[in-house]
Each structure stands twice: as structure tokens, then as C-alpha cells.
Design a protein around this motif. Structure first.
Motif, PDB file in Angstrom:
ATOM      1  N   GLY A 140       0.850  -1.185   0.000  1.00  0.00           N
ATOM      2  CA  GLY A 140       0.000   0.000   0.000  1.00  0.00           C
ATOM      3  C   GLY A 140       0.887   1.237   0.000  1.00  0.00           C
ATOM      4  N   VAL A 141       0.468   2.266  -0.741  1.00  0.00           N
ATOM      5  CA  VAL A 141       1.209   3.525  -0.797  1.00  0.00           C
ATOM      6  C   VAL A 141       0.222   4.657  -0.547  1.00  0.00           C
ATOM      7  N   CYS A 142       0.553   5.498   0.416  1.00  0.00           N
ATOM      8  CA  CYS A 142      -0.282   6.644   0.769  1.00  0.00           C
ATOM      9  C   CYS A 142       0.607   7.878   0.738  1.00  0.00           C
ATOM     10  N   ARG A 143       0.234   8.864  -0.092  1.00  0.00           N
ATOM     11  CA  ARG A 143       1.040  10.076  -0.155  1.00  0.00           C
ATOM     12  C   ARG A 143       0.137  11.297  -0.290  1.00  0.00           C
ATOM     13  N   ASN A 144       0.558  12.341   0.393  1.00  0.00           N
ATOM     14  CA  ASN A 144      -0.161  13.610   0.378  1.00  0.00           C
ATOM     15  C   ASN A 144      -1.629  13.438   0.769  1.00  0.00           C
ATOM     16  N   VAL A 145      -1.862  12.697   1.840  1.00  0.00           N
ATOM     17  CA  VAL A 145      -3.206  12.492   2.380  1.00  0.00           C
ATOM     18  C   VAL A 145      -3.238  13.100   3.774  1.00  0.00           C
ATOM     19  N   HIS A 146      -4.265  13.883   4.034  1.00  0.00           N
ATOM     20  CA  HIS A 146      -4.401  14.592   5.306  1.00  0.00           C
ATOM     21  C   HIS A 146      -5.717  14.205   5.958  1.00  0.00           C
ATOM     22  N   VAL A 147      -5.679  14.078   7.286  1.00  0.00           N
ATOM     23  CA  VAL A 147      -6.866  13.668   8.026  1.00  0.00           C
ATOM     24  C   VAL A 147      -7.070  14.588   9.213  1.00  0.00           C
ATOM     25  N   ARG A 148      -8.299  15.041   9.374  1.00  0.00           N
ATOM     26  CA  ARG A 148      -8.731  15.752  10.578  1.00  0.00           C
ATOM     27  C   ARG A 148      -9.989  15.051  11.056  1.00  0.00           C
ATOM     28  N   GLY A 149      -9.934  14.547  12.282  1.00  0.00           N
ATOM     29  CA  GLY A 149     -11.093  13.834  12.786  1.00  0.00           C
ATOM     30  C   GLY A 149     -10.780  13.105  14.067  1.00  0.00           C
ATOM     31  N   GLU A 150     -11.544  12.056  14.328  1.00  0.00           N
ATOM     32  CA  GLU A 150     -11.460  11.332  15.587  1.00  0.00           C
ATOM     33  C   GLU A 150     -11.505   9.832  15.322  1.00  0.00           C
ATOM     34  N   VAL A 151     -10.636   9.102  16.018  1.00  0.00           N
ATOM     35  CA  VAL A 151     -10.648   7.648  15.969  1.00  0.00           C
ATOM     36  C   VAL A 151     -10.817   7.155  17.392  1.00  0.00           C
ATOM     37  N   THR A 152     -11.852   6.348  17.615  1.00  0.00           N
ATOM     38  CA  THR A 152     -12.141   5.788  18.929  1.00  0.00           C
ATOM     39  C   THR A 152     -12.100   4.270  18.802  1.00  0.00           C
ATOM     40  N   SER A 153     -11.341   3.605  19.698  1.00  0.00           N
ATOM     41  CA  SER A 153     -11.177   2.168  19.551  1.00  0.00           C
ATOM     42  C   SER A 153     -11.000   1.461  20.879  1.00  0.00           C
ATOM     43  N   ASN A 154     -11.493   0.227  20.920  1.00  0.00           N
ATOM     44  CA  ASN A 154     -11.257  -0.686  22.041  1.00  0.00           C
ATOM     45  C   ASN A 154     -10.270  -1.777  21.634  1.00  0.00           C
ATOM     46  N   ALA A 155      -9.548  -1.573  20.536  1.00  0.00           N
ATOM     47  CA  ALA A 155      -8.700  -2.615  19.955  1.00  0.00           C
ATOM     48  C   ALA A 155      -7.396  -2.850  20.705  1.00  0.00           C
ATOM     49  N   GLY A 156      -7.081  -2.023  21.672  1.00  0.00           N
ATOM     50  CA  GLY A 156      -5.844  -2.225  22.417  1.00  0.00           C
ATOM     51  C   GLY A 156      -4.629  -2.172  21.530  1.00  0.00           C
ATOM     52  N   ASP A 157      -3.814  -3.209  21.569  1.00  0.00           N
ATOM     53  CA  ASP A 157      -2.564  -3.217  20.801  1.00  0.00           C
ATOM     54  C   ASP A 157      -2.740  -3.714  19.366  1.00  0.00           C
ATOM     55  N   ARG A 158      -3.938  -3.812  18.876  1.00  0.00           N
ATOM     56  CA  ARG A 158      -4.192  -4.270  17.496  1.00  0.00           C
ATOM     57  C   ARG A 158      -3.796  -3.227  16.451  1.00  0.00           C
ATOM     58  N   GLY A 159      -3.747  -1.979  16.838  1.00  0.00           N
ATOM     59  CA  GLY A 159      -3.345  -0.923  15.930  1.00  0.00           C
ATOM     60  C   GLY A 159      -4.438   0.103  15.719  1.00  0.00           C
ATOM     61  N   VAL A 160      -4.134   1.339  16.117  1.00  0.00           N
ATOM     62  CA  VAL A 160      -5.076   2.446  15.984  1.00  0.00           C
ATOM     63  C   VAL A 160      -4.279   3.659  15.543  1.00  0.00           C
ATOM     64  N   GLY A 161      -4.781   4.377  14.541  1.00  0.00           N
ATOM     65  CA  GLY A 161      -4.077   5.570  14.093  1.00  0.00           C
ATOM     66  C   GLY A 161      -4.977   6.502  13.317  1.00  0.00           C
ATOM     67  N   GLY A 162      -4.510   7.728  13.133  1.00  0.00           N
ATOM     68  CA  GLY A 162      -5.272   8.710  12.372  1.00  0.00           C
ATOM     69  C   GLY A 162      -5.347   8.355  10.906  1.00  0.00           C
ATOM     70  N   LEU A 163      -4.214   7.985  10.306  1.00  0.00           N
ATOM     71  CA  LEU A 163      -4.192   7.532   8.911  1.00  0.00           C
ATOM     72  C   LEU A 163      -4.453   6.029   8.847  1.00  0.00           C
ATOM     73  N   PHE A 164      -3.595   5.240   9.494  1.00  0.00           N
ATOM     74  CA  PHE A 164      -3.682   3.779   9.485  1.00  0.00           C
ATOM     75  C   PHE A 164      -3.485   3.246  10.893  1.00  0.00           C
ATOM     76  N   GLY A 165      -4.112   2.112  11.176  1.00  0.00           N
ATOM     77  CA  GLY A 165      -3.860   1.430  12.439  1.00  0.00           C
ATOM     78  C   GLY A 165      -2.509   0.746  12.430  1.00  0.00           C
ATOM     79  N   ARG A 166      -2.147   0.195  11.275  1.00  0.00           N
ATOM     80  CA  ARG A 166      -0.863  -0.488  11.112  1.00  0.00           C
ATOM     81  C   ARG A 166      -0.338  -0.265   9.696  1.00  0.00           C
ATOM     82  N   ILE A 167       0.970  -0.133   9.603  1.00  0.00           N
ATOM     83  CA  ILE A 167       1.633  -0.088   8.306  1.00  0.00           C
ATOM     84  C   ILE A 167       2.430  -1.374   8.223  1.00  0.00           C
ATOM     85  N   HIS A 168       1.905  -2.323   7.464  1.00  0.00           N
ATOM     86  CA  HIS A 168       2.491  -3.673   7.460  1.00  0.00           C
ATOM     87  C   HIS A 168       3.406  -3.887   6.261  1.00  0.00           C
TER      88      HIS A 168
END
Length: 174
Positions: A140-168
Motif C-alpha cells: 500500500g502507498v499513501c502520499r499527500n493524504v491529510h486527516v482531521r477527525g477522531e478515531v475511537t477504539s477498544n482494539a488495544g494493541d491491534r493498531g489504531v491511528g489517524g491515517l492507518f492502524g498499522r503499516i504492514h
């Protein structure tokens, strides 16, 4: 008739909610509305890269979003050109990989999410653009992408982020 300079049924756009174009690099599906965005999933197929270009800012208020690539084997490849536009009021609380793409396999660029809201009550990774940027051997390639908002999660260490939860197996720039 025309809307924003686009004549209904023309090769450059369709005001009926079906993206004009053929989905190729030379003739991408054109996205003008929330209805066009929700029809993207029907255009994707496993193992084939499908091209989309956002042609307007799109307000997603009231749209119940299902991520585009949330099911294994995650081989629905996309090239999404935001074309400098904004998707506003995007909301996703889908059970599997709540986000826009689920797993971004392909490219997403030149896009802004404004006032996005991701809600994850499950145990999956989550983020606004994707739960994962790429996955094993599916980059996956993500470039010049901007995010304003809210992420709410109960996922613990599964991965949570503004753009991506995980970059694998992915790249994020700009």
C-alpha cells in the motif's frame, strides 16, 4: 443537462450516481458524489488494479460506509486519486477494519478527510484511511493524504491511528 460543467451521460462524468470512465489508468472512474463513492466497491475485483479520480469535494453525512477491502485475501487493488479534493463527515463503524479502505492495497494520494469519525468496538486495527497500509506481499502507498477527525477504539494493541492502524507492507509520505 449539466452539473458543474459535466453533461449527464458524458464521458467525463455522470450525475446519476454511476462514475463515468472505465477504471483504467487512462480512463479512471470519476467520483462526483457520495453515491459514486459507495459504488466503488462494485467496481473492484481481485487481482486487478482499478483506477478512481475524485472530481468534487464530497460530503458523506449520513452514509453508512463499508470499507472497500476488508475481507481476506485483501487482493482488491485500487488507485485512488483524490485530485486535491476533500471527503468530509466520513464515518465508519463497520465491524471489520473500520476505515475507508480496510486494507489499502494499491495507492491513495492527494486527498483530505475533514471531520472524519472512526469507531471501533471490535478487536481489529482501525484508522481513517485504512486499518492496514498494505499487508504481506500486497503493498500500500499513501502520499499527500491529510486527516482531521477522531478515531475511537477498544482494539488495544491491534493498531489504531489517524491515517492507518498499522503499516504492514506499506509506505506513507507527505
Amino acid at each position: 443537462y449539466s452539473l458543474n460543467g459535466v453533461t449527464e451521460g458524458s464521458s467525463t462524468g455522470d450525475v446519476t450516481g454511476t462514475p463515468a470512465g472505465s477504471g483504467t489508468k487512462e480512463d479512471p472512474f470519476n467520483i462526483y458524489s457520495a453515491s459514486d463513492l459507495t459504488s466503488m466497491s462494485d467496481k473492484l475485483s481481485e487481482g486487478e488494479k482499478v483506477y478512481f479520480r475524485l472530481r468534487n469535494d464530497v460530503d458523506m453525512t449520513g452514509v453508512k460506509w463499508i470499507p472497500l477491502n476488508y475481507e481476506s485475501p485483501y487482493k482488491r487493488m485500487v488507485d485512488f486519486d483524490g485530485n486535491g479534493h476533500t471527503i468530509s463527515n466520513f464515518h465508519c463503524d463497520f465491524a471489520n477494519y473500520p476505515s475507508f479502505f480496510g486494507v489499502l492495497y494499491g495507492d491513495c494520494y492527494n486527498l483530505t478527510f475533514e471531520n472524519s469519525q472512526i469507531v471501533n468496538d471490535g478487536t481489529n486495527a482501525c484508522g481513517t484511511v485504512g486499518a492496514y497500509c498494505g499487508t504481506t506481499d500486497l503493498p500500500g502507498v499513501c502520499r499527500n493524504v491529510h486527516v482531521r477527525g477522531e478515531v475511537t477504539s477498544n482494539a488495544g494493541d491491534r493498531g489504531v491511528g489517524g491515517l492507518f492502524g498499522r503499516i504492514h507492507y506499506g509506505t506513507v509520505t507527505d
